[in-house]
Design an enzyme around this catalytic site. Structure first.
Site, short mmCIF file in Angstrom:
data_model
loop_
_atom_site.label_atom_id
_atom_site.label_comp_id
_atom_site.label_asym_id
_atom_site.label_seq_id
_atom_site.Cartn_x
_atom_site.Cartn_y
_atom_site.Cartn_z
N ALA A 116 0.58 -1.12 -0.25
CA ALA A 116 -0.14 -0.20 0.08
C ALA A 116 0.62 1.16 0.24
O ALA A 116 0.93 2.52 -0.67
CB ALA A 116 -1.43 -0.61 1.53
N THR A 117 2.17 1.07 0.42
CA THR A 117 3.25 2.08 0.66
C THR A 117 4.35 2.46 0.31
O THR A 117 4.93 3.10 0.53
CB THR A 117 3.60 2.61 1.97
OG1 THR A 117 4.09 1.88 2.99
CG2 THR A 117 1.77 2.62 2.83
N ALA A 118 4.41 1.66 -0.89
CA ALA A 118 5.60 1.25 -1.25
C ALA A 118 5.56 -0.08 -2.22
O ALA A 118 5.01 -0.56 -2.49
CB ALA A 118 7.09 1.03 -0.05
N SER A 119 6.47 0.21 -3.29
CA SER A 119 7.21 -0.60 -4.28
C SER A 119 8.64 -1.41 -3.98
O SER A 119 9.40 -0.92 -3.94
CB SER A 119 6.82 -0.39 -6.07
OG SER A 119 5.37 0.14 -5.76
N ASP A 132 3.56 -7.79 11.63
CA ASP A 132 2.75 -8.26 9.90
C ASP A 132 3.39 -9.24 9.54
O ASP A 132 4.51 -9.52 8.39
CB ASP A 132 3.12 -7.46 8.92
CG ASP A 132 2.30 -8.04 7.54
OD1 ASP A 132 1.45 -8.40 7.74
OD2 ASP A 132 2.43 -6.74 6.51
#
Length: 752
Positions: free
Chosen positions: A19-22, A170
């Protein structure tokens, strides 16, 4: 192309996306070294500043072989996006390993232990900085007076995150990366600390992170179901995620599955996890609105041995607990996982069951504890356990250390012998052809890929089972070949014939004829009775000798059958044929995997796709029905029936030898009684002779030395000689009896 000052990457080289990075595969501009770069997107900057920098701070604190290394924090040239430069793991993640059709039913035991070791090293995450070594529970009994190594020293770095007070929040297979070491071994490393934070044992947090299938139910209720609640969460939420991850690695599937799947039936997913009974490690709903079914063991399709399962299941049961008061803490989890990793495996093939067992034992435990562990898995009591290793009896003294047990492997185990006669049940398994899907007639690229993946997974399970069944047949034949009692028969026959020889030499008819000719002897009747007893004893021993010879012939025929069947097993090529089919199916599967990413196929490509479906189905039918069911399984079941017949034959022979031993012991007692009777007769005859000679000397003293009558003298000499031979016979029979007792089952010394 994108870059920072020192690194360069292409956006096509995507490794993962959140959701926040690749995450991309990148290279060092100067050295060409491969690295992974995590590039944060715009959404990440909408988070609070302390959340944005938390991952940097956490990674900078950590330095461990099972945690992905942080090399640098840089920025892209144009947008000045933050970039984490990290260690590159070239073999994907644990999730990609589990999604491979080869592991559709879970990891092999050796690989699972690697995962357990790597995960346990870094995931004892409660944050206690000064922790005492956990106590050893009663089931981990050690040798009295011997020091027990602490789990802290046994598994280096296991409490690294814990010492740094980090909670990950997580944990899932996708966040455990895989790297191949220099010797080809797997190394698993924990990554993605975007949700991690520092937290001590007594601290709580309210923010929710994680992937829903692996979320603790309390977090699931708020994050997925969006239900308002005032609960706070502690560090033990990671234990739930670890439990789901380990179950997934062991079985290839998630532990909690509602009808329609976890993402389609979220309310039922929450209900399964919260209503789970104590001790249950899995729950499923197989029908819409149907009842919940609970499991307290790992499924039969699991590739882990029962020995490892017995160690793992209590851990899963105690960390997959919703109520924090009932859930284990990290100290207990640390102690129990470390305990498994410190154990050594002794491979034991139960000949009567036709099953290979993995017995997990501490090297510092006594052999008595090992024998008890064998009993727990085989139900063969320690006093009835005898072992063969590489064709020789292996004597295990209960008071010695388990380090004296032979080094075993799955192909070279200890062979367990038992006095009990039972029907071999063999390996329990589920036919992989059950419940596999079929292709739809029309072309559906996603559905065709999913179907091919499921069928290919069943094919790999069939390959694993075929290898296991074939290895089981080999161990059955090899164990029986060693346990045909030929040496026992030979030695029993030798001592029986020796006893018969002594009896025959003691039954000279001329001696008894001389005694019978002395009608003046009052002992004639008793001597005649003694002669009859000795003859009966000789005849009985002769029958024993003949019976043992027949047993030898029968066992020789059995050995010939065993050698013939071993040649047939060695010539079996069904495993190679299954592998051939799998290689062909795998090529089609990989093409389906590529095609599913496309929006559609052209006419010619679609025709080829249809032909591939036909060929794939044909190969699957040949593999699962013809090669596995009709060849491998049928041969295995036939071998079990034959093995049962052979085991009964060996059992009967063993009992027969035991009866022979008892008979020879009884004959020995008879011989001793006869010897005592002869001694008494000889004493009386000698005494009477002495009295007669004394009277003759008193009445008419001879002018020369007195001479007894020739008949009486001959009788005395013969009786003395017979008595001496009977004494030797009794002595030899006593010695032979001790040998026979050593030969009678169970044996007490190594055989040659």
């Amino acid at each position: 192309m994108q870059s920072t000052v020192n690194y360069l990457w292409h956006t096509d080289d995507l490794l993962g996306q959140g959701a926040t990075a690749s995450v991309y595969k990148a290279r060092n501009k100067k050295s060409g070294e491969l690295v992974a770069v995590k590039v944060f997107n715009t959404a990440s900057y909408l988070r609070p500043r302390e959340v944005q920098v938390r991952e940097f701070e956490v990674l900078r604190k950590l330095n461990h072989q099972n945690i992905v290394k942080l090399f640098a924090v840089e920025e892209t040239g144009g947008s000045r996006q933050k970039v984490l430069v990290m260690e590159y793991c070239s073999s994907g993640s644990l999730l990609s390993v589990l999604e491979s059709p080869e592991n559709a039913f879970g990891l092999p035991e050796e690989e699972f232990l690697v995962v357990l070791r790597c995960v346990a090293r870094v995931n004892t995450l409660s944050g206690s900085k000064d922790r005492l070594p956990p106590k050893v529970s009663p089931r981990h009994e050690a040798v009295p007076g011997q020091r027990t190594s602490s789990p802290l020293s046994a598994v280096a770095g296991m409490n690294h995150l814990r010492e740094n007070g980090i909670v990950h929040r997580d944990i899932k297979p996708g966040n455990i990366l895989r790297l191949l070491g220099e010797e080809g071994q797997s190394i698993y490393k924990l990554t993605d600390f975007g949700a991690a934070r520092e937290l001590d044992d007594d601290e709580k947090f309210v923010s929710v992170y994680g992937t829903e299938e692996y979320l603790h139910p309390d977090m699931y209720e708020r994050a997925v179901l969006r239900k308002p609640q005032q609960k706070t969460f502690g560090v033990t939420v990671d234990l739930w995620s670890i439990g789901v991850t380990l179950y997934h690695a062991a079985t290839g599937s998630l532990p909690f599955i509602p009808y329609g799947g976890p993402r389609r039936n979220k309310e039922m997913m929450y209900r399964i996890t919260t209503e789970k009974p104590a001790g249950a490690i899995a729950g499923t709903q197989k029908q819409e609105n149907g009842p919940l079914e609970w499991s307290y063991t790992l499924p039969v399709t699991c590739r882990l041995s029962l020995g490892l399962q017995s160690q793992l299941v209590p851990i899963l049961a105690n960390i997959l607990e919703v109520e924090q008061a009932k859930c284990w803490g990290f100290d207990q989890f640390f102690a129990e996982t470390s305990d498994i990793l410190q154990r050594v495996v002794v491979h034991v093939f139960s000949l009567s069951q036709a099953v290979l067992h993995h017995v997990y034992i501490h090297a510092h435990n006594t052999i008595a504890i090992f024998l008890e562990a064998v009993y727990e898995q085989t139900r063969v009591a320690p006093q009835h356990q005898k072992f063969l290793f590489e064709g020789h009896f292996w004597v295990l003294e209960p008071n010695l250390s388990a380090q004296h047990i032979a080094h075993t492997t799955a192909s070279s185990p200890l062979t367990l012998l038992s006095t009990a006669s039972e029907t071999p049940m063999g390996l329990a398994f589920k036919d992989p052809a059950q419940d596999i899907p079929k292709f739809f007639p029309k072309v559906d690229l996603q559905a065709d890929y999913t179907t091919a993946k499921s069928v290919l997974g069943a094919g790999y399970q069939a390959l694993w089972l075929a290898r296991t069944l074939l290895a089981g047949q080999e161990l059955m034949l090899r164990g029986l070949h060693w346990e045909t009692l030929q040496a026992t028969c030979r030695r029993t026959l030798e001592v029986t014939r020796m006893a018969l020889l002594f009896l025959s030499s003691s039954l000279g008819t001329e001696r008894f004829s001389s005694v019978a000719g002395m009608t003046e002897m009052q002992e004639l009747k008793k001597v005649t009775e003694l002669r009859s007893r000795l003859r009966a004893l000789a005849e009985a021993l002769s029958r024993c000798s003949h019976s043992i010879t027949e047993s030898q012939t029968s066992l020789s025929n059995l050995r010939s059958e065993l050698l013939k069947n071993r040649d047939q097993v060695h010539a079996d090529r069904s495993v190679q044929q299954i592998q051939y089919c799998l290689d062909k199916m795998n090529l089609i599967y990989k093409q389906f995997k590529k095609s599913r990413m496309r929006p559609g196929l052209g006419y010619n490509e679609e025709q080829i796709h249809k032909l591939d479906k036909v060929n794939f189905s044909r190969l699957a039918k040949r593999l699962l029905l013809q090669l596995f069911q009709e060849t491998c399984v049928q041969k295995y079941q036939t071998s079990l029936v034959t093995h049962g017949r052979w085991m009964r034959e060996v059992h009967e022979t063993r009992n027969h030898l035991r009866m022979v031993s008892c008979s020879v012991a009884a004959y020995n007692t008879e011989a001793q009684g006869a010897q005592e009777g002869l001694s008494q007769i000889l004493d009386r005859v000698s005494h009477q002779l002495l009295q007669d000679r004394t009277k003759e000397a008193q009445v008419s003293p001879p002018l020369t030395a007195p001479y007894p009558s020739p008949a009486l003298t001959d009788l005395v000499l013969q009786m003395q000689e017979l008595c001496e031979e009977m004494k030797l016979l009794a002595f030899d029979l006593q010695d032979n009896n001790r040998v026979i007792e050593g030969l009678s089952w169970p044996p007490s010394a190594p055989d040659s």
